[in-house]
Design a protein around this motif. Sequence first.
Motif, PDB file in Angstrom:
ATOM      1  N   VAL A  33       0.898   4.188  -2.890  1.00  0.00           N
ATOM      2  CA  VAL A  33       0.540   5.571  -2.561  1.00  0.00           C
ATOM      3  C   VAL A  33       1.709   6.521  -2.790  1.00  0.00           C
ATOM      4  O   VAL A  33       1.552   7.604  -3.361  1.00  0.00           O
ATOM      5  CB  VAL A  33       0.037   5.678  -1.107  1.00  0.00           C
TER       6      VAL A  33
ATOM      7  N   ASN B  38     -16.442  -2.284  -2.151  1.00  0.00           N
ATOM      8  CA  ASN B  38     -16.552  -1.169  -1.210  1.00  0.00           C
ATOM      9  C   ASN B  38     -15.193  -0.626  -0.774  1.00  0.00           C
ATOM     10  O   ASN B  38     -15.136   0.316   0.013  1.00  0.00           O
ATOM     11  CB  ASN B  38     -17.339  -1.608   0.027  1.00  0.00           C
ATOM     12  N   GLU B  39     -14.111  -1.221  -1.249  1.00  0.00           N
ATOM     13  CA  GLU B  39     -12.763  -0.794  -0.874  1.00  0.00           C
ATOM     14  C   GLU B  39     -12.232   0.238  -1.871  1.00  0.00           C
ATOM     15  O   GLU B  39     -12.623   0.248  -3.034  1.00  0.00           O
ATOM     16  CB  GLU B  39     -11.795  -1.981  -0.865  1.00  0.00           C
ATOM     17  N   GLU B  40     -11.306   1.055  -1.426  1.00  0.00           N
ATOM     18  CA  GLU B  40     -10.605   1.953  -2.335  1.00  0.00           C
ATOM     19  C   GLU B  40      -9.751   1.113  -3.283  1.00  0.00           C
ATOM     20  O   GLU B  40      -9.248   0.061  -2.914  1.00  0.00           O
ATOM     21  CB  GLU B  40      -9.703   2.907  -1.562  1.00  0.00           C
ATOM     22  N   SER B  41      -9.573   1.591  -4.499  1.00  0.00           N
ATOM     23  CA  SER B  41      -8.855   0.813  -5.506  1.00  0.00           C
ATOM     24  C   SER B  41      -7.432   0.482  -5.071  1.00  0.00           C
ATOM     25  O   SER B  41      -6.912  -0.582  -5.379  1.00  0.00           O
ATOM     26  CB  SER B  41      -8.843   1.525  -6.851  1.00  0.00           C
ATOM     27  N   ARG B  42      -6.781   1.378  -4.321  1.00  0.00           N
ATOM     28  CA  ARG B  42      -5.404   1.090  -3.904  1.00  0.00           C
ATOM     29  C   ARG B  42      -5.358  -0.089  -2.937  1.00  0.00           C
ATOM     30  O   ARG B  42      -4.409  -0.857  -2.929  1.00  0.00           O
ATOM     31  CB  ARG B  42      -4.727   2.316  -3.318  1.00  0.00           C
ATOM     32  N   PHE B  43      -6.414  -0.258  -2.117  1.00  0.00           N
ATOM     33  CA  PHE B  43      -6.455  -1.405  -1.211  1.00  0.00           C
ATOM     34  C   PHE B  43      -6.689  -2.686  -1.997  1.00  0.00           C
ATOM     35  O   PHE B  43      -6.078  -3.717  -1.714  1.00  0.00           O
ATOM     36  CB  PHE B  43      -7.524  -1.232  -0.138  1.00  0.00           C
ATOM     37  N   ARG B  44      -7.571  -2.626  -2.988  1.00  0.00           N
ATOM     38  CA  ARG B  44      -7.795  -3.803  -3.833  1.00  0.00           C
ATOM     39  C   ARG B  44      -6.483  -4.221  -4.488  1.00  0.00           C
ATOM     40  O   ARG B  44      -6.128  -5.392  -4.500  1.00  0.00           O
ATOM     41  CB  ARG B  44      -8.847  -3.512  -4.898  1.00  0.00           C
ATOM     42  N   SER B  45      -5.743  -3.249  -5.015  1.00  0.00           N
ATOM     43  CA  SER B  45      -4.457  -3.548  -5.660  1.00  0.00           C
ATOM     44  C   SER B  45      -3.471  -4.154  -4.677  1.00  0.00           C
ATOM     45  O   SER B  45      -2.743  -5.091  -5.012  1.00  0.00           O
ATOM     46  CB  SER B  45      -3.854  -2.269  -6.262  1.00  0.00           C
TER      47      SER B  45
ATOM     48  N   ASP C  22       0.835  -1.199   0.000  1.00  0.00           N
ATOM     49  CA  ASP C  22       0.000   0.000   0.000  1.00  0.00           C
ATOM     50  C   ASP C  22       0.872   1.253   0.000  1.00  0.00           C
ATOM     51  O   ASP C  22       0.613   2.200  -0.740  1.00  0.00           O
ATOM     52  CB  ASP C  22      -0.942  -0.009   1.201  1.00  0.00           C
TER      53      ASP C  22
END
Length: 116
Positions: A9, A92-99, A5
């Motif tokens: 970011v 429901n997660e932000e795309s960066r968390f999915r990644s 993460d």
Amino acid sequence: MAKIDCDIVSGADCILYATFVPRDEPTEHTIPNNHAGVLAKAKRATTPGHYLAIASNPAGYTGFGIDYATQAEAKSNAIKACAESTQTGLANEESRFRSAYEAAGLLECKVFGVYR
């Protein structure tokens, strides 16, 4: 996952200095504590002699294959339910968390328990 993460970011190669869980602890798939009630309900919903299977992934998503005549059916449906739960949760997660979850390999559902 924290490192991945941070890398995403910041756009840089982050260094992980500490973790909350010691590295020598096993990283097996487990059922989250908040799903204990669902497990109890699933056990009650399974007819004696039938199978109940539980699948989960390290990201914390769980699926149950409840009340199947064969172990194979229960396992297959638990994996399917876990995958569906994962997709719903990730929506429901932000795309960066999915990644980060994907990059860390935390989304693969595995059966870790079968009851009869």
